[in-house]
Write an enzyme that holds these catalytic residues in place. Structure first.
Site, PDB file in Angstrom:
ATOM      1  N   TRP A   1       0.830  -1.208   0.000  1.00 21.68           N
ATOM      2  CA  TRP A   1       0.000   0.000   0.000  1.00 21.68           C
ATOM      3  C   TRP A   1       0.859   1.251   0.000  1.00 21.68           C
ATOM      4  O   TRP A   1       0.393   2.342  -0.244  1.00 21.68           O
ATOM      5  CB  TRP A   1      -0.954   0.001   1.210  1.00 21.68           C
ATOM      6  N   ASP A   2       2.157   1.062   0.278  1.00 21.75           N
ATOM      7  CA  ASP A   2       3.115   2.169   0.258  1.00 21.75           C
ATOM      8  C   ASP A   2       2.959   2.988  -1.025  1.00 21.75           C
ATOM      9  O   ASP A   2       3.107   4.205  -1.025  1.00 21.75           O
ATOM     10  CB  ASP A   2       4.559   1.639   0.321  1.00 21.75           C
TER      11      ASP A   2
ATOM     12  N   GLU B   1       0.468  -2.336  12.325  1.00 18.99           N
ATOM     13  CA  GLU B   1       0.719  -3.785  12.266  1.00 18.99           C
ATOM     14  C   GLU B   1       1.059  -4.415  13.616  1.00 18.99           C
ATOM     15  O   GLU B   1       1.305  -5.619  13.678  1.00 18.99           O
ATOM     16  CB  GLU B   1       1.806  -4.089  11.232  1.00 18.99           C
TER      17      GLU B   1
ATOM     18  N   LYS C   1       2.737   0.286  16.095  1.00 18.19           N
ATOM     19  CA  LYS C   1       3.938   0.308  15.257  1.00 18.19           C
ATOM     20  C   LYS C   1       3.982   1.615  14.462  1.00 18.19           C
ATOM     21  O   LYS C   1       5.033   2.183  14.224  1.00 18.19           O
ATOM     22  CB  LYS C   1       3.870  -0.878  14.294  1.00 18.19           C
ATOM     23  N   GLN C   2       2.792   2.065  14.033  1.00 17.59           N
ATOM     24  CA  GLN C   2       2.763   3.182  13.082  1.00 17.59           C
ATOM     25  C   GLN C   2       1.419   3.891  13.122  1.00 17.59           C
ATOM     26  O   GLN C   2       0.465   3.400  13.725  1.00 17.59           O
ATOM     27  CB  GLN C   2       3.011   2.631  11.684  1.00 17.59           C
TER      28      GLN C   2
HETATM   29  C1  BGC Z   1       4.788  -1.589   7.499  1.00 13.77           C
HETATM   30  C2  BGC Z   1       3.763  -1.613   6.391  1.00 13.77           C
HETATM   31  C3  BGC Z   1       4.464  -1.378   5.071  1.00 13.77           C
HETATM   32  C4  BGC Z   1       5.597  -2.382   4.870  1.00 13.77           C
HETATM   33  C5  BGC Z   1       6.400  -2.104   3.631  1.00 13.77           C
HETATM   34  C6  BGC Z   1       5.856  -2.625   7.210  1.00 13.77           C
HETATM   35  O1  BGC Z   1       6.835  -2.578   8.193  1.00 13.77           O
HETATM   36  O2  BGC Z   1       4.188  -1.864   8.734  1.00 13.77           O
HETATM   37  O3  BGC Z   1       2.801  -0.615   6.602  1.00 13.77           O
HETATM   38  O4  BGC Z   1       3.565  -1.477   4.032  1.00 13.77           O
HETATM   39  O5  BGC Z   1       6.473  -2.322   5.961  1.00 13.77           O
HETATM   40  O6  BGC Z   1       6.990  -0.858   3.692  1.00 13.77           O
END
Ligand code: BGC
Length: 754
Positions: free
Chosen positions: A341-342, A483, A596-597
């Site tokens: 999704w980045d 996540e 995490k984010q």
């Molecule tokens: C993040 C995801 C991201 C992926 C790739 C993961 O560590 O939690 O949101 O899409 O890394 O960058």
């Protein structure tokens, strides 16, 4: 342990001031060079055990036995062995001085210069290299060696080394290796499962003491490798030029003639001539239109923004809609070259606003992925298109690995379940289509690709909803953007986007029903949308959406706020990310109130106009203390939100941290590749955050909010097919329409015809 420092020089130079084998991998990543077709890590030409030699060509995915499809590391053409008086040359902290390695972001050239001491002699070295922005297949290096005390015998062994793997997985079968005309070195390999041919060609030009040397190299052939050996007696100077070209059987630009003959023609221009062409092309393709001037009290802001733009150019295969951007770009093995999704949420806006053609190509990739997404939906018992969490070839479907890292308690590989339940990607793709369409007005794209994506994604959500006892529809057992929260119900971000996706499908349906009924018939044949649209209309309103409580807090999901809290200081202060996973496994982390984010913040970013500043503030204050920013996608979202709600100082601090994710002094932050999405995030901090760009429905709003540190922003962009320029300075916004035709934009709340 490490002794070198990253140096920031002016607007365009990022460098390293001394040699340290322990830190090789960082600069290999951050100084990688490429053009969207190919990317070469900035590894040293000479060998070191810790060096990671990677060359990736976009789209050449291959599957190694029962592992998931990954981007294979192709044969290495830039390494070489140098022997001085019979002794292999390599650097140690003791034998090198005046070391400098730097990448010029403006020209794309990598330069290493240093003095090297051998027992009774000393040498000045300069090693330069570029990957062409002009001819995407081409690259070259130029090595200058000056003996400082006395003349020397220097032997260079140079060619193509096919003994490359992805951490041990060998993806290539040897087809042919040979010399042509006794001087051109050629290799042809094929990926073991996807049958993609890769052709590498190498030529050399050499100069000793000012004279070009035409001696033929001594051919050497080993398993999977082919080299030529050059022997020089050097009095005052050796110049060793190496020319390299890569082609594959999936290239769209099929070339006429033998590849080595084309290389020979190019070589006539010499390193300098080819480099000049490349630098000019990089200027035209990137800097001329996309440069963003940011005047800041902190000079590094301009450099870090240029750095982000450079990498977004290097990593983006804008030339081919079968390809997309990997989470590590093309800069390392991390995440296997997969797309997440980045792309839609973090990187696509940069292209929509500044390079809509590239944006369209990235979205066409998703269209080409519809069959794989349909297959994934079917396999999981749903309808429509369930876009994979990780994707490789567009129609591969899901390629998320099942295991990664280690569970600290069981000692076994840790399970990865994102591919099964991180489903917000489906709506993220739809949102990318929506944003692209609104910003560009590209109806042709919608008719050929966009509507179909919107209908298939809406159908997925319609089938994924679950009836609740409360009479509403719920989405259970998912991972939202955060996540660290696995198996949650009603993740606000996911539910909100699912509902929006269904509603947007209804809008699109009504639009074509009235404007172009024939097109609807055509799309209905492929999607069966007419049979489900009424169901979607009846159900979308019932999707459960968390409402703010008396403190204005929105539930990230149904359980987060009741989870136990722990002291997070140690993890927040750690210089590396994800240190919490050394103390807890994922199951345990999921049961703690820790993020995490950014999660709800990303929703505010996408649909900011739907939430009041008070709600945004309350949620920012609530969630940020629990967020470890352990994903590189996090800081920029919080930074933009902070700026939006008037937390200017903190917003600027978060922005500064976001700019440093890869280029800080932490020498191992990006060993296995750069953090692609964070570069899109930095761009968004500037354009969405400081300049205040936001699409609200179909209209562009510009509401600049510069923090104290930033005094001026100036850049060009495209909107509804027009080219515009904006300058924000001294509280004033100047908008210029370069293309002529007027367009409406809401600036600072006022509708302007520009
Ligand atoms: C993040 C995801 C991201 C992926 C790739 C993961 O560590 O939690 O949101 O899409 O890394 O960058």
């Amino acid at each position: 342990m490490g002794c070198c420092m990253i140096v920031y020089d002016g607007e365009f130079i990022i460098g390293e001031d001394s040699f340290d084998e322990m830190s090789l991998n960082k600069t290999e990543s951050i100084m990688c060079q490429g053009n969207g077709y190919i990317c070469v890590r900035a590894y040293a030409e000479e060998k070191y055990p810790l060096r990671v030699v990677n060359t990736f060509i976009a789209g050449t995915f291959n599957k190694y036995f029962d592992e998931v499809t990954e981007l294979p590391n192709v044969a290495d053409a830039f390494s070489l062995d140098i022997f001085i008086e019979g002794v292999r040359f390599f650097l140690t902290r003791e034998n090198v001085s005046d070391y400098n390695k730097s990448l010029n972001l403006k020209t794309g050239e990598l330069v290493r210069s240093f003095k090297f001491r051998s027992c009774d002699n000393e040498f000045e070295f300069e090693m330069r290299r570029f990957i062409s922005a002009d001819n995407i297949h081409l690259g070259a290096s130029k090595i200058k060696v000056i003996p400082l005390i006395k003349s020397a015998n220097i032997v260079v062994v140079s060619g193509i080394d096919g003994k490359v793997t992805n951490s041990g997985d060998a993806h290539f079968i040897d087809v042919m290796r040979r010399f042509y005309e006794r001087e051109f070195i050629v290799s042809h390999t094929k990926t073991s499962q996807s049958n993609i041919d890769v052709f590498v060609n190498v030529g050399h030009r050499t100069f000793v003491d000012g004279e070009e040397i035409f001696d033929l190299p001594k051919p050497k052939m080993g398993r999977k490798s082919v080299f030529g050996e050059f022997n020089f007696e050097v009095g005052s100077e050796l110049i060793f030029e190496k020319y390299v070209s890569y082609y594959t059987s999936i290239d769209k630009d099929v070339v006429d003639g033998q590849y080595y003959e084309i290389l020979r023609e190019n070589m006539k221009l010499g390193y300098e001539g080819l480099f000049l062409r490349s630098a000019e092309a990089l200027f035209l393709k990137l800097w001329k239109n996309d440069y963003i001037e940011i005047k800041s009290k902190n000079y590094i802001d301009q450099l870090s923004l240029n750095y982000a733009l450079y990498h977004m150019f290097v990593m983006t295969p804008a030339h081919d809609n079968r390809m997309n951007i990997g989470a590590k770009g093309l800069s390392g093995e991390g995440y296997k070259g997969h797309t997440f999704w980045d792309t839609e949420v973090f990187l696509l806006p940069r292209f929509i606003v500044q390079n809509p053609l590239a944006a369209r190509s990235l979205l066409e990739y998703r269209y080409l992925g519809l069959d794989g997404a349909r297959e994934k939906a079917k396999l999981n018992g749903y309808c429509g298109a369930m876009f994979p969490w990780e994707s490789a070839n567009p129609d591969d479907g899901e390629v998320t690995p099942k295991f990664s890292g280690v569970d600290v308690f069981s000692g076994e590989p840790a399970k990865v379940i994102t591919g099964d339940i991180e489903i917000h990607i489906v709506a993220d793709v739809a949102f990318g289509v929506y944003l692209y369409r609104n910003f560009t007005g590209d109806d042709d794209f919608m008719c050929r690709f966009g509507y179909e994506i919107i209908f298939e994604t809406a159908k997925f959500w319609n089938s994924r909803l679950e009836d609740g006892d409360d009479g509403l529809l719920h989405i259970c057992d998912v991972i939202g953007p955060d996540e660290y929260c696995e198996h949650v119900d009603d993740n606000m971000y996911t539910n909100y986007l699912a509902k929006w996706n269904m509603e947007y499908a209804i809008d699109c349906y009504n639009e074509i029903l009235h404007k172009n009924p024939n097109l609807l018939i055509e799309i209905d044949l492929k999607t069966g949308i007419c049979d489900v649209i009424n169901d979607i209309k009846l159900r979308y309103e019932k999707v459960y959406i968390s409402t703010p409580d008396e403190d204005l807090i929105i539930n990230q999901d149904s359980s987060y706020r009741n989870l136990p809290e722990i002291d997070l200081t140690k993890y927040k202060e750690a210089s590396l990310v994800a240190t919490i996973s050394q103390d807890y496994n994922m199951e345990q982390i999921s049961k703690l109130k820790v993020s995490k984010q950014a999660d709800v913040m990303v929703l505010f970013l996408l649909f900011g106009e739907k939430f009041s500043d008070d709600i945004k503030k309350a949620n920012f204050d609530y969630y940020e203390p629990f967020c470890l920013h352990d994903s590189s996608l996090s800081l920029s979202s919080y930074a933009i939100l902070a700026n939006d709600i008037g937390y200017f100082d903190y917003g600027y601090e978060l922005f500064s941290r976001a700019t440093m994710i890869d280029i800080s002094q932490e020498m191992h932050s990006c060993d296995d590749g750069v953090h692609a999405a964070s570069y899109g995030g930095v761009w968004q901090c500037v354009v969405y955050g400081f300049a205040g760009f936001r699409m609200i429905g179909g209209v562009l709003h510009i509401n600049p909010k510069l923090p104290e540190e930033i005094t001026k922003l100036k850049f060009g962009f495209y909107y509804l097919g027009r080219r515009l320029e904006i300058k924000i300075e001294n509280g004033k916004v100047d908008l210029k329409n370069i293309s002529g035709e007027a367009v409406s934009i809401i600036v600072g709340g006022k509708l302007l015809e520009v």
